[in-house]
Design a protein around this motif. Structure first.
Motif, short mmCIF file in Angstrom:
data_model
loop_
_atom_site.label_atom_id
_atom_site.label_comp_id
_atom_site.label_asym_id
_atom_site.label_seq_id
_atom_site.Cartn_x
_atom_site.Cartn_y
_atom_site.Cartn_z
N UNK A 100 -3.18 23.85 -6.14
CA UNK A 100 -3.53 22.33 -5.71
C UNK A 100 -2.66 22.09 -4.35
N UNK A 101 -1.42 22.61 -4.19
CA UNK A 101 -0.50 22.44 -3.11
C UNK A 101 -1.51 22.96 -2.00
N UNK A 102 -2.07 24.32 -2.08
CA UNK A 102 -2.61 24.81 -1.23
C UNK A 102 -3.88 23.97 -0.70
N UNK A 103 -4.45 23.57 -1.53
CA UNK A 103 -5.78 22.76 -1.30
C UNK A 103 -5.28 21.50 -0.64
N UNK A 104 -4.31 20.83 -0.86
CA UNK A 104 -3.68 19.59 -0.12
C UNK A 104 -3.38 20.05 1.19
N UNK A 105 -2.42 21.27 1.30
CA UNK A 105 -2.29 21.58 2.66
C UNK A 105 -3.51 21.86 3.70
N UNK A 106 -4.37 22.51 3.20
CA UNK A 106 -5.68 22.54 4.05
C UNK A 106 -6.31 21.30 4.31
N UNK A 107 -6.11 20.28 3.33
CA UNK A 107 -6.77 19.04 3.56
C UNK A 107 -6.14 18.37 4.72
N UNK A 108 -4.62 18.54 4.87
CA UNK A 108 -4.02 17.95 5.69
C UNK A 108 -4.25 18.42 7.11
N UNK A 109 -4.13 19.96 7.23
CA UNK A 109 -4.44 20.67 8.26
C UNK A 109 -5.85 20.12 8.99
N UNK A 110 -6.79 19.99 8.14
CA UNK A 110 -8.41 19.70 8.55
C UNK A 110 -8.12 18.34 9.15
#
Length: 324
Positions: free
Chosen positions: A109-119
């Motif tokens: 979930x953290x990985x998905x949130x990290x990608x969302x923030x980067x995007x």
């Protein structure tokens, strides 16, 4: 058209055979090392079944097809959670280990949130266009190194924390040499089968004039995730739920931290038409996966919950097709 269909069928056959060999070989190695199938699923199997995503995303980045590289990562992770976990749960209800629910799924979930923030970097004040630049990539790789450090730490504690499950006859009789041969041969068939399938599917998609982002999010993502699907279904049918879950969760972590990280160091990856609908779908899917694992305190994902996940994936795919 016939050649593309041959690629699809031949690739799928290699994937299924390779998944069966990989499952048996990795399970035998886990027992001989005194390590649980969960740890093997999070490392050897997850890395092996993520190899198609890694190769395709890095090659896509090198050739400037950055939307295909990102679409492959995002689409594969969505497919892993909604389609694979859903199908596996429909085959046999999945019991999620306490450590997986408390540690590995939150990491995914953290990985998905990290990608969302980067995007959403431009909206957060970073300027420019949405992309995974080289600094972002190095941070993702740092997270991957931390995850691997944690995983190997768990492996060292495994003998004390968990007693290995009773091996089946095939695993008990398998010599170390044969086990490694099955793992290596299985991985080779998974990667080769995945390449064949994606080549055939991409050729068919190109005939239809589908965009690069849509190809990455759907056909390429599903094709490169077939190893995870085959491995997890075979593992579930054999009652190895830890291996099935570890494979999917480990692959999602690998895809974002390692695959996207390495691809972004080759060339900054612009998101293009891959937007918040896709990134939020990935994040909310990861959150739903965690909620289902915690629901009712049973740590079991039931067949009905699996069906819900599959329906959500179908709905997302229909949405993507409607935007073409």
């Amino acid at each position: 058209m016939i050649l593309e269909i041959i690629y699809l069928v031949g690739g799928l056959a290699l994937i299924l055979v390779g998944a069966n060999a990989l499952t048996d070989g990795s399970s035998a190695i886990a027992r001989r090392w005194g390590v649980s199938e969960l740890v093997i699923g999070l490392t050897i199997v997850a890395f092996g079944t993520s190899a198609p995503e890694l190769v395709i995303s890095v090659m896509s980045a090198a050739r400037g097809a950055t939307q295909l590289a990102i679409g492959n990562v995002v689409g594969s992770n969505i497919f892993n959670i909604l389609a694979i976990i859903g199908v596996v749960a429909m085959v046999r209800p999945i019991r999620v280990a306490q450590s997986t629910m408390s540690n590995e799924i939150p990491m995914a979930l953290l990985a998905a949130v990290a990608l969302l923030i980067i995007g959403n970097g431009p909206m957060l004040g970073s300027g420019g266009v949405p992309q995974i630049n080289r600094v972002d990539s190095l941070l993702l790789l740092l997270f991957f190194a931390i995850f691997m450090r944690y995983t190997f730490h768990q492996a060292r504690k495994q003998t004390e924390l968990e007693s290995p499950s009773e091996p089946d006859n095939r695993s008990r009789a398998m010599s170390p040499l044969k086990a490694w041969a099955w793992v290596i041969g299985g991985l080779a068939m998974l990667v080769g089968g995945g390449d064949l399938f994606v080549d055939g599917a991409s050729a068919l998609a190109s005939r239809l004039g589908v965009s690069q982002a849509i190809i990455g999010l759907t056909i390429v993502a599903a094709g490169t995730s077939l190893p995870e699907l085959a491995t997890s279904v075979v593992a579930a049918r054999k009652g190895k739920s830890d291996l099935a879950i570890g494979n999917v969760v480990g692959s999602n972590i690998f895809n974002i931290f390692l695959v996207a990280g390495l691809s972004g160091t080759v060339r900054p990856l612009q998101f293009g038409s891959i937007g918040n609908i896709d990134l939020l779908t990935l994040t909310l899917s990861s959150l739903l996966f965690l909620a289902m694992a915690r629901w009712g305190g049973t740590r079991i994902i039931t067949r009905s919950e699996g069906a819900i996940l599959v329906v959500l994936y179908v709905a997302y795919t229909v949405y993507l097709i409607s935007t073409v």
